[in-house]
Motif scaffolding. Structure first.
Motif, PDB file in Angstrom:
ATOM      1  N   GLY A 157     -87.499  37.285   3.175  1.00  0.00           N
ATOM      2  CA  GLY A 157     -86.432  36.787   2.292  1.00  0.00           C
ATOM      3  C   GLY A 157     -86.903  35.583   1.479  1.00  0.00           C
ATOM      4  N   ALA A 158     -87.663  34.703   2.117  1.00  0.00           N
ATOM      5  CA  ALA A 158     -88.187  33.529   1.398  1.00  0.00           C
ATOM      6  C   ALA A 158     -89.203  33.966   0.348  1.00  0.00           C
ATOM      7  CB  ALA A 158     -88.817  32.540   2.377  1.00  0.00           C
ATOM      8  N   ALA A 159     -90.025  34.955   0.678  1.00  0.00           N
ATOM      9  CA  ALA A 159     -90.998  35.469  -0.301  1.00  0.00           C
ATOM     10  C   ALA A 159     -90.260  36.093  -1.485  1.00  0.00           C
ATOM     11  CB  ALA A 159     -91.918  36.496   0.352  1.00  0.00           C
ATOM     12  N   ARG A 160     -89.228  36.860  -1.198  1.00  0.00           N
ATOM     13  CA  ARG A 160     -88.421  37.491  -2.247  1.00  0.00           C
ATOM     14  C   ARG A 160     -87.769  36.416  -3.117  1.00  0.00           C
ATOM     15  NH1 ARG A 160     -85.878  40.477   0.912  1.00  0.00           N
ATOM     16  NH2 ARG A 160     -87.102  42.359   0.629  1.00  0.00           N
ATOM     17  N   LEU A 161     -87.261  35.365  -2.492  1.00  0.00           N
ATOM     18  CA  LEU A 161     -86.615  34.278  -3.236  1.00  0.00           C
ATOM     19  C   LEU A 161     -87.622  33.560  -4.141  1.00  0.00           C
ATOM     20  CD1 LEU A 161     -84.041  32.626  -3.722  1.00  0.00           C
ATOM     21  CD2 LEU A 161     -84.736  31.164  -1.810  1.00  0.00           C
ATOM     22  N   ARG A 162     -88.809  33.296  -3.641  1.00  0.00           N
ATOM     23  CA  ARG A 162     -89.844  32.655  -4.470  1.00  0.00           C
ATOM     24  C   ARG A 162     -90.156  33.518  -5.691  1.00  0.00           C
ATOM     25  NH1 ARG A 162     -94.324  30.230  -0.180  1.00  0.00           N
ATOM     26  NH2 ARG A 162     -92.911  28.733   0.781  1.00  0.00           N
ATOM     27  N   ALA A 163     -90.329  34.815  -5.460  1.00  0.00           N
ATOM     28  CA  ALA A 163     -90.635  35.718  -6.574  1.00  0.00           C
ATOM     29  C   ALA A 163     -89.455  35.766  -7.546  1.00  0.00           C
ATOM     30  CB  ALA A 163     -90.958  37.115  -6.049  1.00  0.00           C
ATOM     31  N   HIS A 164     -88.243  35.871  -7.025  1.00  0.00           N
ATOM     32  CA  HIS A 164     -87.050  35.926  -7.881  1.00  0.00           C
ATOM     33  C   HIS A 164     -86.936  34.668  -8.745  1.00  0.00           C
ATOM     34  CE1 HIS A 164     -82.982  36.756  -9.211  1.00  0.00           C
ATOM     35  NE2 HIS A 164     -82.627  35.552  -8.800  1.00  0.00           N
ATOM     36  N   ARG A 165     -87.134  33.518  -8.127  1.00  0.00           N
ATOM     37  CA  ARG A 165     -87.086  32.263  -8.895  1.00  0.00           C
ATOM     38  C   ARG A 165     -88.194  32.225  -9.947  1.00  0.00           C
ATOM     39  NH1 ARG A 165     -85.613  28.104  -3.982  1.00  0.00           N
ATOM     40  NH2 ARG A 165     -83.379  28.567  -3.975  1.00  0.00           N
ATOM     41  N   GLY A 166     -89.359  32.749  -9.591  1.00  0.00           N
ATOM     42  CA  GLY A 166     -90.454  32.838 -10.548  1.00  0.00           C
ATOM     43  C   GLY A 166     -90.101  33.745 -11.718  1.00  0.00           C
TER      44      GLY A 166
END
Length: 181
Positions: A157-166
């Motif tokens: 979820g944190a990886a997905r959030l980092r990518a989404h914010r990117g």
């Protein structure tokens, strides 16, 4: 029998077979260099970091656990080298004189619209390193969020959030570019 797996080659290298290291280098150098070039956006620096990455593989071979998936382990070393380099560059830039501001050299852009590629690379450079890494690994390297999570020691979820914010920040930066045109 087919060619040995990366893990088998790494285990052979750990047991003292230099040809196994050469095979791993030949198999993965281009991919790692492409990743590093996208991360630091400086082809000569990426080449240096490629050498640093594989030198780290040599030095860390005693800590390699048999059965560990090799590519994520290798990409973790490469990502850490890129992150360290970017951190060092920010430190140097922060202490550079105002008149001698360092402009990063551009890696040769992939084929396609050179102007669009340049703007995309510029926008990618403006992302925080964690977001940039997640975007590059997911969209360019084709990694799953589970693989990115394992690489960074975070949740999927944190990886997905980092990518989404990117992605969101890239969209803002590129939309701003269209408004200027």
């Amino acid at each position: 029998m087919g060619s040995p797996s990366d893990e088998e080659l790494m285990e052979r290298f750990c047991d003292g077979a230099p040809d196994a290291f050469e095979a791993l280098f030949a198999r993965h150098a281009a991919r790692v260099q492409g990743f590093l070039t996208r991360m630091v956006r400086d082809a000569p620096l990426a080449e240096d970091l490629l050498q640093t990455t594989f030198l780290s593989v040599i030095r860390a071979r005693g800590r390699y656990d048999p059965g560990t998936r090799f590519v994520p382990w290798l990409m973790t070393i490469a990502a850490n080298a890129a992150r360290d380099s970017l951190r060092h560059q920010r430190h140097v830039d922060a202490h550079a004189s105002d008149e001698g501001s360092a402009e990063p050299t551009s890696a040769s852009p992939p084929s396609g619209d050179p102007s669009l590629r340049r703007h995309l690379l510029d926008a990618l450079q403006q992302l925080p390193p964690d977001h940039r890494e997640a975007v590059v690994l997911s969209k360019v390297e084709g990694w799953s969020f589970d693989e990115i999570a394992a690489l960074r020691g975070i949740s999927a979820g944190a990886a997905r959030l980092r990518a989404h914010r990117g992605y969101e920040r890239l969209r803002e930066l590129l939309d701003g570019l269209e408004a200027e045109a």
